[in-house]
Design a protein around this motif. Structure first.
Motif, mmCIF file in Angstrom:
data_model
loop_
_atom_site.group_PDB
_atom_site.id
_atom_site.type_symbol
_atom_site.label_atom_id
_atom_site.label_comp_id
_atom_site.label_asym_id
_atom_site.label_seq_id
_atom_site.Cartn_x
_atom_site.Cartn_y
_atom_site.Cartn_z
ATOM 1 N N THR A 88 0.211 0.438 2.134
ATOM 2 C CA THR A 88 -0.991 0.231 2.936
ATOM 3 C C THR A 88 -1.121 -1.268 3.126
ATOM 4 O OG1 THR A 88 -2.116 2.222 2.173
ATOM 5 C CG2 THR A 88 -3.506 0.420 2.965
ATOM 6 N N THR A 89 -1.198 -1.712 4.367
ATOM 7 C CA THR A 89 -1.139 -3.147 4.618
ATOM 8 C C THR A 89 -1.793 -3.496 5.942
ATOM 9 O OG1 THR A 89 0.397 -5.033 4.669
ATOM 10 C CG2 THR A 89 1.127 -3.011 5.760
ATOM 11 N N LEU A 120 -2.541 -0.605 8.622
ATOM 12 C CA LEU A 120 -1.579 0.476 8.439
ATOM 13 C C LEU A 120 -1.871 1.184 7.126
ATOM 14 C CD1 LEU A 120 1.757 -1.362 9.410
ATOM 15 C CD2 LEU A 120 0.254 0.008 10.895
ATOM 16 N N GLY A 135 -0.843 3.557 4.318
ATOM 17 C CA GLY A 135 0.363 4.120 3.736
ATOM 18 C C GLY A 135 0.061 4.911 2.477
ATOM 19 N N GLN A 159 7.333 -0.655 4.920
ATOM 20 C CA GLN A 159 7.100 0.565 5.674
ATOM 21 C C GLN A 159 8.265 1.547 5.563
ATOM 22 O OE1 GLN A 159 3.977 1.118 7.150
ATOM 23 N NE2 GLN A 159 3.716 -0.684 5.858
ATOM 24 N N TYR A 160 9.420 1.098 5.066
ATOM 25 C CA TYR A 160 10.591 1.964 5.010
ATOM 26 C C TYR A 160 10.858 2.531 3.620
ATOM 27 C CZ TYR A 160 11.720 0.108 9.632
ATOM 28 O OH TYR A 160 11.675 -0.244 10.959
ATOM 29 N N ALA A 176 8.905 -4.941 7.435
ATOM 30 C CA ALA A 176 9.619 -3.668 7.572
ATOM 31 C C ALA A 176 9.881 -3.010 6.217
ATOM 32 C CB ALA A 176 10.937 -3.894 8.313
ATOM 33 N N GLY A 229 2.780 -6.522 6.912
ATOM 34 C CA GLY A 229 3.402 -5.444 7.655
ATOM 35 C C GLY A 229 4.901 -5.609 7.818
ATOM 36 N N ASP A 241 2.743 -8.628 1.452
ATOM 37 C CA ASP A 241 3.563 -7.459 1.155
ATOM 38 C C ASP A 241 4.588 -7.751 0.076
ATOM 39 O OD1 ASP A 241 2.196 -6.054 3.065
ATOM 40 O OD2 ASP A 241 3.860 -5.891 4.478
ATOM 41 N N ARG A 255 5.178 4.095 0.844
ATOM 42 C CA ARG A 255 4.949 3.186 1.968
ATOM 43 C C ARG A 255 3.652 2.405 1.735
ATOM 44 N NH1 ARG A 255 2.525 3.969 6.977
ATOM 45 N NH2 ARG A 255 2.135 6.134 6.428
ATOM 46 N N ARG A 315 -0.743 -5.303 9.448
ATOM 47 C CA ARG A 315 0.419 -5.766 10.212
ATOM 48 C C ARG A 315 0.016 -6.914 11.119
ATOM 49 N NH1 ARG A 315 2.455 -5.397 15.217
ATOM 50 N NH2 ARG A 315 4.730 -5.515 15.449
#
Length: 204
Positions: free
Chosen positions: A165-166, A198, A200, A158-159, A155, A153, A125, A163, A168
């Motif tokens: 795509t990963t 995930l 995104g 994701q915030y 934080a 994944g 990430d 966002r 986690r």
């Protein structure tokens, strides 16, 4: 002694399902056929390399780095999609930090329009987030001009928008499992943990 994210002969190890997880995220990304896919690896070459991987640079084996398993997952997805993995350009990053990632990703994003990748499969990430920041500085739209995937994944991915795509993984639990083995609270047996895909905005 317990190994986490690498193998040590004669000792238990704690890994996540790197190959199937990477296959799953690459398979998702390839549902929208890219024109120019590329891979950004993390510490995968035998000799230090912070840049494009050439044919004369041997890669570390799977027992020396988990990222070799991640590459195997990507390549399996390429084959399934009818893409020759040998034709997909790869870059390597030596350290998972913004400062070390930046020159490599700048090299990629500053390629001419007809050579710049439109899909980047990133092995962390941190790499993907650096690519997002540098792409936005250049006026590239995500995911319209460039789609990206990460792995971990964290934080931050994701915030912020877009966002990521990963995949986690539960890094905290990996440490807990290793500590419990070392303390004799559970048998010192190798463990393979599952991950979660995930989806995104960076690669919908």
């Amino acid at each position: 002694m317990v190994a986490v994210d690498f193998s040590l002969e004669g000792h238990a190890k704690v890994h996540v399902d790197n190959e199937p997880a990477s296959f799953a995220i690459a398979r998702h990304a390839l549902k929208t056929p890219p024109r120019r896919p590329a891979v950004i690896n993390l510490r995968l070459t035998e000799q230090p390399c912070n840049g494009r991987i050439t044919d004369d640079q041997p890669l570390l084996s799977a027992d020396r780095t988990i990222t070799r398993a991640r590459l195997a997952g990507f390549q399996r997805a390429f084959v399934e999609a009818g893409i020759d993995p040998d034709e997909v350009p790869m870059w390597n990053i030596e350290e998972n930090t913004f400062d070390v990632c930046t020159p490599v990703i700048e090299e990629i994003l500053d390629l001419p329009d007809d050579q710049r990748p439109d899909l980047l499969l990133c092995m962390s990430d941190r790499i993907a987030l650096t690519a997002v920041t540098l792409a936005e500085e250049r006026g590239l739209r995500i995911p319209e001009d460039l789609r990206l995937t990460g792995f971990d994944g964290i934080a931050e991915g994701q915030y912020r928008a877009p966002r990521l795509t990963t995949v986690r993984q539960d890094s905290t639990e990996k440490g807990r499992i290793a500590a419990r083995m070392i303390l004799g609270m559970e048998p010192a047996e190798s463990r393979l943990m599952t991950t979660e895909l995930l989806i995104g905005d960076s690669c919908p």
